[in-house]
Write a protein that holds these residues in place. Structure first.
Motif, PDB file in Angstrom:
ATOM      1  N   GLN A 249       0.807  -1.228   0.000  1.00 21.32           N
ATOM      2  CA  GLN A 249       0.000   0.000   0.000  1.00 21.32           C
ATOM      3  C   GLN A 249       0.838   1.275   0.000  1.00 21.32           C
ATOM      4  N   PRO A 250       1.823   1.427   0.892  1.00 24.55           N
ATOM      5  CA  PRO A 250       2.594   2.678   0.848  1.00 24.55           C
ATOM      6  C   PRO A 250       3.397   2.862  -0.427  1.00 24.55           C
ATOM      7  N   VAL A 251       3.770   1.776  -1.095  1.00 26.33           N
ATOM      8  CA  VAL A 251       4.473   1.916  -2.367  1.00 26.33           C
ATOM      9  C   VAL A 251       3.553   2.579  -3.392  1.00 26.33           C
ATOM     10  N   VAL A 252       2.313   2.098  -3.467  1.00 25.26           N
ATOM     11  CA  VAL A 252       1.331   2.686  -4.384  1.00 25.26           C
ATOM     12  C   VAL A 252       1.046   4.128  -3.998  1.00 25.26           C
ATOM     13  N   ALA A 253       0.857   4.391  -2.696  1.00 26.95           N
ATOM     14  CA  ALA A 253       0.524   5.739  -2.242  1.00 26.95           C
ATOM     15  C   ALA A 253       1.657   6.729  -2.532  1.00 26.95           C
ATOM     16  N   THR A 254       2.893   6.294  -2.348  1.00 24.94           N
ATOM     17  CA  THR A 254       4.029   7.183  -2.585  1.00 24.94           C
ATOM     18  C   THR A 254       4.102   7.606  -4.047  1.00 24.94           C
ATOM     19  N   TYR A 255       3.936   6.655  -4.956  1.00 27.03           N
ATOM     20  CA  TYR A 255       4.013   6.988  -6.371  1.00 27.03           C
ATOM     21  C   TYR A 255       2.785   7.760  -6.829  1.00 27.03           C
ATOM     22  N   ALA A 256       1.621   7.486  -6.243  1.00 30.74           N
ATOM     23  CA  ALA A 256       0.431   8.271  -6.580  1.00 30.74           C
ATOM     24  C   ALA A 256       0.594   9.717  -6.123  1.00 30.74           C
ATOM     25  N   GLY A 257       1.149   9.920  -4.916  1.00 29.59           N
ATOM     26  CA  GLY A 257       1.404  11.269  -4.426  1.00 29.59           C
ATOM     27  C   GLY A 257       2.409  12.008  -5.288  1.00 29.59           C
ATOM     28  N   PHE A 258       3.399  11.283  -5.796  1.00 33.08           N
ATOM     29  CA  PHE A 258       4.406  11.888  -6.669  1.00 33.08           C
ATOM     30  C   PHE A 258       3.787  12.326  -7.997  1.00 33.08           C
ATOM     31  N   LEU A 259       2.947  11.459  -8.581  1.00 31.30           N
ATOM     32  CA  LEU A 259       2.372  11.762  -9.889  1.00 31.30           C
ATOM     33  C   LEU A 259       1.329  12.873  -9.823  1.00 31.30           C
ATOM     34  N   LEU A 260       0.512  12.882  -8.756  1.00 31.94           N
ATOM     35  CA  LEU A 260      -0.602  13.824  -8.695  1.00 31.94           C
ATOM     36  C   LEU A 260      -0.276  15.121  -7.965  1.00 31.94           C
ATOM     37  N   PHE A 261       0.586  15.055  -6.942  1.00 27.23           N
ATOM     38  CA  PHE A 261       0.852  16.239  -6.122  1.00 27.23           C
ATOM     39  C   PHE A 261       2.311  16.701  -6.187  1.00 27.23           C
ATOM     40  N   GLY A 262       3.135  16.015  -6.975  1.00 27.66           N
ATOM     41  CA  GLY A 262       4.541  16.400  -7.067  1.00 27.66           C
ATOM     42  C   GLY A 262       5.296  16.216  -5.774  1.00 27.66           C
ATOM     43  N   GLU A 263       4.866  15.254  -4.936  1.00 22.38           N
ATOM     44  CA  GLU A 263       5.545  15.026  -3.660  1.00 22.38           C
ATOM     45  C   GLU A 263       6.921  14.390  -3.885  1.00 22.38           C
ATOM     46  N   ALA A 264       7.751  14.507  -2.848  1.00 18.97           N
ATOM     47  CA  ALA A 264       9.140  14.064  -2.946  1.00 18.97           C
ATOM     48  C   ALA A 264       9.231  12.604  -3.353  1.00 18.97           C
ATOM     49  N   LEU A 265      10.132  12.317  -4.307  1.00 26.81           N
ATOM     50  CA  LEU A 265      10.421  10.944  -4.711  1.00 26.81           C
ATOM     51  C   LEU A 265      11.882  10.896  -5.122  1.00 26.81           C
ATOM     52  N   GLY A 266      12.755  10.775  -4.115  1.00 27.41           N
ATOM     53  CA  GLY A 266      14.185  10.747  -4.358  1.00 27.41           C
ATOM     54  C   GLY A 266      14.705   9.340  -4.526  1.00 27.41           C
ATOM     55  N   PRO A 267      16.015   9.193  -4.710  1.00 21.28           N
ATOM     56  CA  PRO A 267      16.619   7.868  -4.897  1.00 21.28           C
ATOM     57  C   PRO A 267      16.383   6.943  -3.700  1.00 21.28           C
ATOM     58  N   LEU A 268      16.423   7.490  -2.463  1.00 19.86           N
ATOM     59  CA  LEU A 268      16.232   6.646  -1.295  1.00 19.86           C
ATOM     60  C   LEU A 268      14.813   6.083  -1.252  1.00 19.86           C
ATOM     61  N   GLN A 269      13.827   6.878  -1.650  1.00 20.80           N
ATOM     62  CA  GLN A 269      12.455   6.383  -1.680  1.00 20.80           C
ATOM     63  C   GLN A 269      12.277   5.309  -2.745  1.00 20.80           C
ATOM     64  N   THR A 270      12.893   5.501  -3.897  1.00 20.58           N
ATOM     65  CA  THR A 270      12.794   4.502  -4.957  1.00 20.58           C
ATOM     66  C   THR A 270      13.420   3.185  -4.518  1.00 20.58           C
ATOM     67  N   ALA A 271      14.592   3.290  -3.884  1.00 16.31           N
ATOM     68  CA  ALA A 271      15.235   2.071  -3.379  1.00 16.31           C
ATOM     69  C   ALA A 271      14.398   1.446  -2.272  1.00 16.31           C
ATOM     70  N   GLY A 272      13.807   2.278  -1.414  1.00 24.68           N
ATOM     71  CA  GLY A 272      12.976   1.760  -0.338  1.00 24.68           C
ATOM     72  C   GLY A 272      11.778   0.991  -0.854  1.00 24.68           C
ATOM     73  N   ALA A 273      11.175   1.457  -1.949  1.00 25.18           N
ATOM     74  CA  ALA A 273      10.044   0.746  -2.540  1.00 25.18           C
ATOM     75  C   ALA A 273      10.459  -0.645  -2.989  1.00 25.18           C
ATOM     76  N   ALA A 274      11.643  -0.738  -3.625  1.00 27.52           N
ATOM     77  CA  ALA A 274      12.124  -2.045  -4.073  1.00 27.52           C
ATOM     78  C   ALA A 274      12.415  -2.959  -2.884  1.00 27.52           C
ATOM     79  N   VAL A 275      13.011  -2.393  -1.823  1.00 31.36           N
ATOM     80  CA  VAL A 275      13.322  -3.196  -0.641  1.00 31.36           C
ATOM     81  C   VAL A 275      12.035  -3.680   0.035  1.00 31.36           C
ATOM     82  N   ALA A 276      11.047  -2.776   0.165  1.00 32.54           N
ATOM     83  CA  ALA A 276       9.788  -3.150   0.806  1.00 32.54           C
ATOM     84  C   ALA A 276       9.086  -4.262   0.043  1.00 32.54           C
ATOM     85  N   LEU A 277       9.032  -4.139  -1.285  1.00 28.30           N
ATOM     86  CA  LEU A 277       8.395  -5.176  -2.089  1.00 28.30           C
ATOM     87  C   LEU A 277       9.168  -6.486  -2.012  1.00 28.30           C
ATOM     88  N   GLY A 278      10.505  -6.398  -1.953  1.00 24.21           N
ATOM     89  CA  GLY A 278      11.302  -7.608  -1.783  1.00 24.21           C
ATOM     90  C   GLY A 278      11.011  -8.297  -0.466  1.00 24.21           C
TER      91      GLY A 278
END
Length: 295
Positions: A249-278
């Protein structure tokens, strides 16, 4: 269907589907134009007609609420109230990540009180998934400023406690009740509590635009499809596994917030999404049923 009649993969698939759908609820809360608690009220209220129809068609009359359904309504109302205020003051992604750090609480409770002893590999997977979620919340790459990140993060962390209690009550209720009936009565119990909170806090109750009204209706659909799928799956999977899988759920929410509201999405967040899904995938593999010993 009894728990043994549904393949395990089907329950996991429904759980992942529900978590992905719920991931868009934070975005819809922002779009309602109402107060945080009022948005929770509309989410539960708009879902009630759909849940009533589903219950009557699938399992007969609505019946009466059980104590566990009322308790689920109370815990979910607290969950939504604190989480929506977290969304108000911090980013959608950070709020959703922090509010979903419930696997530790759920796994510990299930281990001690429900005798669901986890494997060592599952505990490692849980740590990986939670670590990935923390990376997503900690990573900041610029974007739309938030009102009060520390306060919003505090509300979101408090939500994790109420979400854990909700998970446990739903898991217990699913032993004797259909998912749609349990969701219906928990919504009947939780909606008035959120409305009272919204009135006491002098929130904007009614949406003021058509887009806000559409967002309120969307919250009802998201609740029915997303939380309903999660409740259905929790009648067929261990509580501790379910609490880890919903970290999708937070992976989807983070990317939705980035696409719709321009919220922060840096390299650490991208790596965190991959780690969380793993970690989620590893948890599912670790929680697979042990093979029966050969004769």
């Amino acid at each position: 269907m009894q728990p043994t009649e549904a393949p395990r993969w089907q329950a996991v698939a429904m759980l992942v589907f529900g978590a992905c759908v719920i991931g868009f609820s934070g975005v819809l809360v922002r779009l309602t134009g109402t107060g945080p608690a009022a948005a929770g009220f509309w989410r539960l209220t708009c879902a009630l007609p759909l849940l009533a129809i589903m219950t009557r068609r699938m399992s007969g009359p609505l019946g009466r609420p059980t104590p566990i359904a009322l308790l689920a309504g109370l815990t979910f109302a607290l969950d939504l109230g604190f989480w929506h205020y977290g969304i108000k003051y911090t980013s959608v992604g950070a709020s959703t990540v922090l509010s979903n750090l419930t696997p530790v609480v759920v796994t510990a409770f299930a281990w001690v009180f429900l005798k669901q002893r986890p494997r060592a590999l599952f505990l490692l997977a849980m740590a990986v998934a939670v670590g990935g979620a923390w990376m997503m919340g900690a990573g900041r790459g610029g974007g739309t400023p938030v009102l009060n990140a520390p306060l919003g993060n505090f509300f979101s962390l408090t939500t994790a406690f109420w979400y854990a209690l909700y998970f446990l009550t739903i898991s217990e209720g699913r032993k004797t009740q259909a998912a749609s009936r349990l969701m219906f009565w928990s919504g009947v119990a939780g909606a008035p509590l959120l409305l009272v909170a919204a009135l006491l806090l002098r929130e904007q109750i009614l949406p003021t635009t058509l887009a806000g009204l559409a967002a309120c209706l969307g919250l009802g659909l998201v609740h029915t499809a997303g939380q309903g799928s999660i409740a259905w799956a929790m009648g067929r999977l261990p509580t501790s596994l379910a609490s880890v899988v919903v970290l999708v759920q937070p992976v989807v929410a983070t990317y939705a917030g980035f696409l719709l509201f321009g919220e922060a999405l840096g390299p650490l967040q991208t790596a965190g999404a991959a780690v969380a899904l793993g970690g989620v995938v590893l948890a599912q593999w670790a929680a697979r049923p042990r093979p029966a010993p050969s004769a």
